[in-house]
Design a protein around this motif. Structure first.
Motif, short mmCIF file in Angstrom:
data_model
loop_
_atom_site.label_atom_id
_atom_site.label_comp_id
_atom_site.label_asym_id
_atom_site.label_seq_id
_atom_site.Cartn_x
_atom_site.Cartn_y
_atom_site.Cartn_z
N LEU A 133 28.83 23.82 -62.91
CA LEU A 133 28.25 24.27 -61.78
C LEU A 133 28.54 23.54 -60.49
CD1 LEU A 133 24.90 26.05 -62.97
CD2 LEU A 133 27.03 26.90 -62.38
N ALA A 147 29.64 24.79 -57.46
CA ALA A 147 29.79 26.47 -57.59
C ALA A 147 28.90 26.95 -56.56
CB ALA A 147 29.57 26.63 -59.00
N HIS A 202 13.64 30.09 -54.53
CA HIS A 202 14.07 29.42 -55.81
C HIS A 202 14.98 28.51 -55.14
CE1 HIS A 202 16.31 28.77 -59.61
NE2 HIS A 202 17.40 28.87 -58.86
N TRP A 255 16.02 20.58 -57.86
CA TRP A 255 16.95 21.00 -58.95
C TRP A 255 17.82 20.12 -58.96
CZ3 TRP A 255 21.17 25.37 -58.96
CH2 TRP A 255 21.68 25.42 -60.56
N ALA A 263 23.42 21.74 -57.10
CA ALA A 263 23.41 22.34 -56.06
C ALA A 263 22.47 21.38 -54.84
CB ALA A 263 22.77 23.59 -55.74
N GLU A 271 14.54 22.97 -64.12
CA GLU A 271 15.17 22.42 -65.07
C GLU A 271 14.85 21.12 -65.49
OE1 GLU A 271 19.24 23.94 -64.63
OE2 GLU A 271 18.70 25.88 -64.62
N GLN A 305 13.52 31.24 -67.51
CA GLN A 305 14.42 31.87 -66.87
C GLN A 305 15.00 33.15 -67.85
OE1 GLN A 305 17.81 28.97 -66.35
NE2 GLN A 305 16.48 27.86 -64.89
N TRP A 354 18.47 38.45 -63.00
CA TRP A 354 19.28 37.61 -62.15
C TRP A 354 20.54 38.24 -61.72
CZ3 TRP A 354 17.23 34.18 -59.54
CH2 TRP A 354 17.93 32.85 -59.14
N TRP A 378 26.89 36.15 -62.03
CA TRP A 378 27.22 34.60 -61.92
C TRP A 378 28.02 34.23 -62.86
CZ3 TRP A 378 25.68 31.42 -66.03
CH2 TRP A 378 24.80 32.00 -66.90
O1 9MR Z 1 23.32 32.46 -60.10
C1 9MR Z 1 23.55 31.41 -59.47
C2 9MR Z 1 25.00 31.15 -59.05
O2 9MR Z 1 25.48 32.16 -58.00
C3 9MR Z 1 25.08 29.66 -58.40
O3 9MR Z 1 26.63 29.57 -57.86
C4 9MR Z 1 24.76 28.82 -59.13
C5 9MR Z 1 24.91 27.26 -58.53
O4 9MR Z 1 23.98 27.31 -57.54
O5 9MR Z 1 23.38 28.88 -59.59
C6 9MR Z 1 23.30 30.15 -60.25
O6 9MR Z 1 21.91 30.28 -60.84
C7 9MR Z 1 21.53 29.13 -61.68
C8 9MR Z 1 20.02 29.28 -61.18
O7 9MR Z 1 19.86 28.66 -59.98
C9 9MR Z 1 19.21 28.33 -62.30
N1 9MR Z 1 19.33 28.61 -63.63
C10 9MR Z 1 20.86 29.02 -64.22
C11 9MR Z 1 21.18 29.94 -63.06
C12 9MR Z 1 22.92 30.32 -63.55
O8 9MR Z 1 23.57 29.36 -63.39
#
Ligand code: 9MR
Length: 376
Positions: free
Chosen positions: A10, A13, A115, A119, A122, A163, A246, A322, A330
């Protein structure tokens, strides 16, 4: 999900652009929303149903927006409240993308949840690289105070720490060695909840986590570490009020759902006095057969099996998917979880053409079958 290097997957991402998708067949689905909505079915059981989405999807995909507003009782910004988005550099805040979602929710009379405050993904580079306890404490304080204060009184709940668990030989107490942990030790969790509680007295403060459900040694070690952590936090009077599970399902991957094991875990969490939310529910279909009817049926079955256990526990009071439609998911943006045959992922309750899928039916049925929390 099996252990994966989620950081590598990620890293960076965070782009809010939508991947190109094959054009859906025009007029394939009726424009009218399915009734009763998932939010209505949920509220008839005292459960709050919500959907995670992004500001860019809300803006660019009018049908996604229509489905989300018709089906949800709560909206959750999927990326817009993460540290890298909301405070891209220490002290420089950008609330505009999150506000687009939260304003939409408010105007539609829907709840919203935050949210996520802390973390390990990000994160702006400056924060990720900080090791000095004093400097990290100051960064965390400014971040949480500013973001929580801005939305004080407006949010149903906040994922305060996301997490935190990652058992392993070099992981004391099964805690993930995040930049926050490296600088401040386990106390970073106490600190984060205290700051959030001080800035927003009404949001339900949540610890959010994945891989807690299955009958595998990996999930078992994560459940044990989570229960121990929650016990310590409750004993120290840390204002944690909910566990967020989750719920990213991944049928076809190793591990089975043994109802008695998952149910016992939920009971253990509830007996600490905590509420439980399923916060990121979807079905990663990477290891399911390619043909859509079989794939969707298997995904729906996995959801049925899971939700039958989760929603039977009265302490579970919210369910959030989600995503809304497969048109924005995602999974396709994730090297670890996208399909190896190159077919687009189908993790969400609605398909590319905004038709309700068997997964939507599974969620509806599970909500109908859930015990009514209102008569407890
Ligand atoms: O769905 C989210 C995706 O669009 C983002 O690029 C990514 C990084 O910020 O995070 C994804 O969401 C995550 C969530 O925040 C935490 N649990 C796992 C999710 C899927 O990766």
């Amino acid at each position: 999900m099996a252990p994966v290097d989620r950081r590598a997957v990620l890293a960076g991402a965070v782009a809010a652009t939508l991947a190109p998708r094959p054009a859906p067949a025009a007029g394939a689905c009726p424009a009218a929303p399915v009734r009763p909505s998932l939010a209505t079915l949920a509220s008839q059981r005292g459960i709050l149903f919500g959907m995670g989405l992004t500001a860019s999807a809300l803006q660019q995909l009018p049908r996604l927006r229509a489905v989300a507003l018709a089906e949800s009782g709560m909206l959750v910004p999927g990326i817009e409240l993460k540290w890298a988005q909301v405070e891209p550099q220490p002290g420089r805040f950008d609330f505009a993308p999150a506000d687009r979602i939260l304003d939409e929710a408010r105007q539609a009379g829907l709840k919203a949840r935050g949210h996520a405050l802390l973390w390990h993904e990000a994160l702006p580079a400056e924060v990720a690289q900080t090791r000095s306890p004093a400097a990290m404490a100051a960064l965390v304080r400014t971040h949480i105070r500013t973001v929580c204060a801005r939305y004080a009184g407006l949010l149903h709940s906040w994922d305060v720490v996301n997490e935190a668990i990652e058992p392993g030989p070099d992981r004391p107490q099964g805690l993930r060695r995040t930049p926050f942990f490296e600088a401040l030790g386990e106390g970073y969790i106490d600190r984060a909840f205290a700051l959030a509680a001080e800035a927003d007295a009404s949001a339900i403060l949540t610890l959010n986590e994945y891989d807690l459900e299955l009958d595998t040694p990996w999930h078992a070690s994560r459940r044990a570490a989570m229960l121990e952590l929650l016990n310590r936090l409750v004993r120290r009077n840390v204002p944690v009020r909910a566990l967020g599970i989750q719920g990213h399902l991944a049928p076809g991957r190793p591990g089975v759902l043994k109802p008695e094991i998952f149910a016992a875990f939920l009971r253990d969490v509830a007996s600490l006095g905590l509420t439980i939310f399923i916060t990121e529910f979807d079905v990663v279909d990477r290891d399911l057969p390619a043909p859509v009817p079989q794939r969707d049926a298997a995904a729906a079955q996995a959801a049925r099996d899971y939700l039958a256990v989760a929603l039977a526990e009265p302490a579970v009071t919210a369910l959030v998917t989600w995503g809304v439609s497969d048109a924005d998911n995602w999974v396709d943006g994730n090297d670890q979880f996208r399909r190896r045959d190159g077919l687009p992922a189908r993790p969400n309750p609605y398909d590319d053409a905004y038709c309700p899928k068997p997964l939507r039916g599974a969620i509806a049925d599970a909500l109908r079958a859930a015990p009514d929390r209102r008569v407890r």
